[in-house]
Design a protein around this motif. Sequence first.
Motif, PDB file in Angstrom:
ATOM      1  N   GLY A 211     -56.543   8.112 -20.603  1.00 50.22           N
ATOM      2  CA  GLY A 211     -56.291   9.189 -21.546  1.00 50.22           C
ATOM      3  C   GLY A 211     -56.209   8.675 -22.972  1.00 50.22           C
ATOM      4  N   THR A 212     -56.327   9.592 -23.911  1.00 51.04           N
ATOM      5  CA  THR A 212     -56.180   9.257 -25.328  1.00 51.04           C
ATOM      6  C   THR A 212     -54.967   9.993 -25.886  1.00 51.04           C
ATOM      7  OG1 THR A 212     -57.503  11.114 -26.160  1.00 51.04           O
ATOM      8  CG2 THR A 212     -58.693   9.095 -25.508  1.00 51.04           C
ATOM      9  N   PRO A 213     -54.404   9.494 -26.989  1.00 48.66           N
ATOM     10  CA  PRO A 213     -53.302  10.218 -27.628  1.00 48.66           C
ATOM     11  C   PRO A 213     -53.681  11.657 -27.979  1.00 48.66           C
ATOM     12  CG  PRO A 213     -53.390   7.988 -28.474  1.00 48.66           C
ATOM     13  CD  PRO A 213     -54.609   8.163 -27.607  1.00 48.66           C
ATOM     14  N   THR A 214     -54.938  11.879 -28.317  1.00 54.04           N
ATOM     15  CA  THR A 214     -55.383  13.234 -28.652  1.00 54.04           C
ATOM     16  C   THR A 214     -55.301  14.162 -27.448  1.00 54.04           C
ATOM     17  OG1 THR A 214     -56.847  12.385 -30.373  1.00 54.04           O
ATOM     18  CG2 THR A 214     -57.304  14.607 -29.574  1.00 54.04           C
ATOM     19  N   ASP A 215     -55.568  13.636 -26.252  1.00 53.83           N
ATOM     20  CA  ASP A 215     -55.431  14.463 -25.040  1.00 53.83           C
ATOM     21  C   ASP A 215     -54.013  15.022 -24.935  1.00 53.83           C
ATOM     22  OD1 ASP A 215     -58.051  14.080 -24.018  1.00 53.83           O
ATOM     23  OD2 ASP A 215     -57.475  12.131 -23.182  1.00 53.83           O
ATOM     24  N   ILE A 216     -53.041  14.181 -25.254  1.00 51.17           N
ATOM     25  CA  ILE A 216     -51.637  14.622 -25.188  1.00 51.17           C
ATOM     26  C   ILE A 216     -51.318  15.562 -26.339  1.00 51.17           C
ATOM     27  CG2 ILE A 216     -49.240  13.866 -25.035  1.00 51.17           C
ATOM     28  CD1 ILE A 216     -51.143  12.980 -22.722  1.00 51.17           C
ATOM     29  N   ALA A 217     -51.827  15.236 -27.520  1.00 52.17           N
ATOM     30  CA  ALA A 217     -51.536  16.054 -28.701  1.00 52.17           C
ATOM     31  C   ALA A 217     -52.035  17.489 -28.534  1.00 52.17           C
ATOM     32  CB  ALA A 217     -52.170  15.417 -29.938  1.00 52.17           C
ATOM     33  N   LYS A 218     -53.192  17.658 -27.901  1.00 55.37           N
ATOM     34  CA  LYS A 218     -53.738  19.002 -27.688  1.00 55.37           C
ATOM     35  C   LYS A 218     -52.828  19.818 -26.769  1.00 55.37           C
ATOM     36  CE  LYS A 218     -57.700  18.633 -29.963  1.00 55.37           C
ATOM     37  NZ  LYS A 218     -58.027  19.492 -31.126  1.00 55.37           N
ATOM     38  N   ALA A 219     -52.290  19.166 -25.740  1.00 55.64           N
ATOM     39  CA  ALA A 219     -51.380  19.857 -24.822  1.00 55.64           C
ATOM     40  C   ALA A 219     -50.087  20.241 -25.524  1.00 55.64           C
ATOM     41  CB  ALA A 219     -51.085  18.969 -23.615  1.00 55.64           C
ATOM     42  N   VAL A 220     -49.573  19.334 -26.340  1.00 56.90           N
ATOM     43  CA  VAL A 220     -48.339  19.611 -27.085  1.00 56.90           C
ATOM     44  C   VAL A 220     -48.553  20.757 -28.067  1.00 56.90           C
ATOM     45  CG1 VAL A 220     -46.695  18.660 -28.766  1.00 56.90           C
ATOM     46  CG2 VAL A 220     -47.439  17.275 -26.814  1.00 56.90           C
ATOM     47  N   ALA A 221     -49.694  20.749 -28.744  1.00 57.55           N
ATOM     48  CA  ALA A 221     -49.990  21.809 -29.712  1.00 57.55           C
ATOM     49  C   ALA A 221     -50.076  23.168 -29.025  1.00 57.55           C
ATOM     50  CB  ALA A 221     -51.295  21.501 -30.446  1.00 57.55           C
ATOM     51  N   PHE A 222     -50.591  23.194 -27.802  1.00 64.88           N
ATOM     52  CA  PHE A 222     -50.634  24.450 -27.057  1.00 64.88           C
ATOM     53  C   PHE A 222     -49.219  24.975 -26.820  1.00 64.88           C
ATOM     54  CE2 PHE A 222     -50.220  26.423 -22.800  1.00 64.88           C
ATOM     55  CZ  PHE A 222     -50.829  27.636 -23.089  1.00 64.88           C
ATOM     56  N   PHE A 223     -48.306  24.105 -26.397  1.00 60.15           N
ATOM     57  CA  PHE A 223     -46.928  24.525 -26.177  1.00 60.15           C
ATOM     58  C   PHE A 223     -46.243  24.931 -27.483  1.00 60.15           C
ATOM     59  CE2 PHE A 223     -46.556  22.090 -21.968  1.00 60.15           C
ATOM     60  CZ  PHE A 223     -46.560  23.253 -21.221  1.00 60.15           C
ATOM     61  N   GLY A 224     -46.760  24.455 -28.608  1.00 61.10           N
ATOM     62  CA  GLY A 224     -46.194  24.838 -29.892  1.00 61.10           C
ATOM     63  C   GLY A 224     -46.787  26.108 -30.466  1.00 61.10           C
ATOM     64  N   SER A 225     -47.806  26.638 -29.801  1.00 57.92           N
ATOM     65  CA  SER A 225     -48.522  27.792 -30.339  1.00 57.92           C
ATOM     66  C   SER A 225     -47.993  29.111 -29.783  1.00 57.92           C
ATOM     67  CB  SER A 225     -50.009  27.669 -30.001  1.00 57.92           C
ATOM     68  OG  SER A 225     -50.239  27.943 -28.620  1.00 57.92           O
ATOM     69  N   LYS A 226     -48.418  30.196 -30.415  1.00 58.13           N
ATOM     70  CA  LYS A 226     -48.072  31.541 -29.947  1.00 58.13           C
ATOM     71  C   LYS A 226     -48.666  31.816 -28.564  1.00 58.13           C
ATOM     72  CE  LYS A 226     -45.899  33.503 -33.540  1.00 58.13           C
ATOM     73  NZ  LYS A 226     -44.588  34.197 -33.430  1.00 58.13           N
ATOM     74  N   ASP A 227     -49.738  31.103 -28.234  1.00 56.59           N
ATOM     75  CA  ASP A 227     -50.384  31.319 -26.939  1.00 56.59           C
ATOM     76  C   ASP A 227     -49.476  30.948 -25.762  1.00 56.59           C
ATOM     77  OD1 ASP A 227     -52.703  32.175 -28.188  1.00 56.59           O
ATOM     78  OD2 ASP A 227     -53.617  30.179 -28.178  1.00 56.59           O
ATOM     79  N   SER A 228     -48.416  30.181 -26.033  1.00 62.12           N
ATOM     80  CA  SER A 228     -47.514  29.751 -24.967  1.00 62.12           C
ATOM     81  C   SER A 228     -46.186  30.496 -24.982  1.00 62.12           C
ATOM     82  CB  SER A 228     -47.241  28.246 -25.075  1.00 62.12           C
ATOM     83  OG  SER A 228     -46.448  27.971 -26.218  1.00 62.12           O
ATOM     84  N   ASP A 229     -46.131  31.621 -25.680  1.00 61.92           N
ATOM     85  CA  ASP A 229     -44.858  32.323 -25.858  1.00 61.92           C
ATOM     86  C   ASP A 229     -44.207  32.777 -24.549  1.00 61.92           C
ATOM     87  OD1 ASP A 229     -44.808  31.978 -28.574  1.00 61.92           O
ATOM     88  OD2 ASP A 229     -45.262  34.061 -29.101  1.00 61.92           O
TER      89      ASP A 229
END
Length: 244
Positions: A211-229
């Motif tokens: 994996g790459t750090p970006t793979d993790i960052a994308k998942a974290v950003a999803f949890f930080g977004s309105k899409d995960s409310d």
Amino acid sequence: MNTVLVTGGSKGIGSAIAEEFASLGYAVAINYNKSEEKAKALSLELMKKYKVPVGAYKADVKDRNEVAHMVAKIKDELGTIVILVNNAGISTQKEFSQITNDEWKVMLSTHLDGAFNCTQEVMHDMIYRQYGKIINISSMWGVTGGSCEVHYSTAKAGIIGFTKALAKELAPSNINVNCVCPGVIKTDMLNIFSEETLEDLKNNTPLKRLGTPTDIAKAVAFFGSKDSDYLTGNILNVNGGFVI
């Protein structure tokens, strides 16, 4: 502008998370303890690249007073923290019989006290605003346990329990608490392994890559977004199928 605090944000997974949120238009607070040069260089780079406020903030997350001072400074300079990423951590490999009392305490304190201190310092504003996102970084070894990493696995398993319990408690305040469990990610933490070992890890990953750090960052950003409310208490394994 919404502000994100990324603990341990100066390098590796943390720096990728910081960049991902900056690219999305957030003000980003990069926490560091010892890597001052890297944290300040990253903050300047992200400000120049994405035209958003970014700052480097020193605090040992194990120390409640330092965390409180850091959070107050972030609020003063960047604004109220609406997203907290508890990423700060350490990793060592050692047979259980050789782990010293101090090593055990430092491992658990860095991960668990760190998450406790940072979360308590930011949650009151989140409760007042009736909105917030807390994303904790665990590990696949927190899910399955890792040989010669008993102290690390214990700390990361604790992060998972912390996530689930806190999600239930903060849900009535419209605060989402979720967790990302990385697999084998290409960061400095892998420098202790030989090329042969890394190749074996890659071959044992169903997706046949590390994996790459970006793979993790994308998942974290999803949890930080309105899409995960409507998601809270989730444990997301981002490991290429290594652990299913």
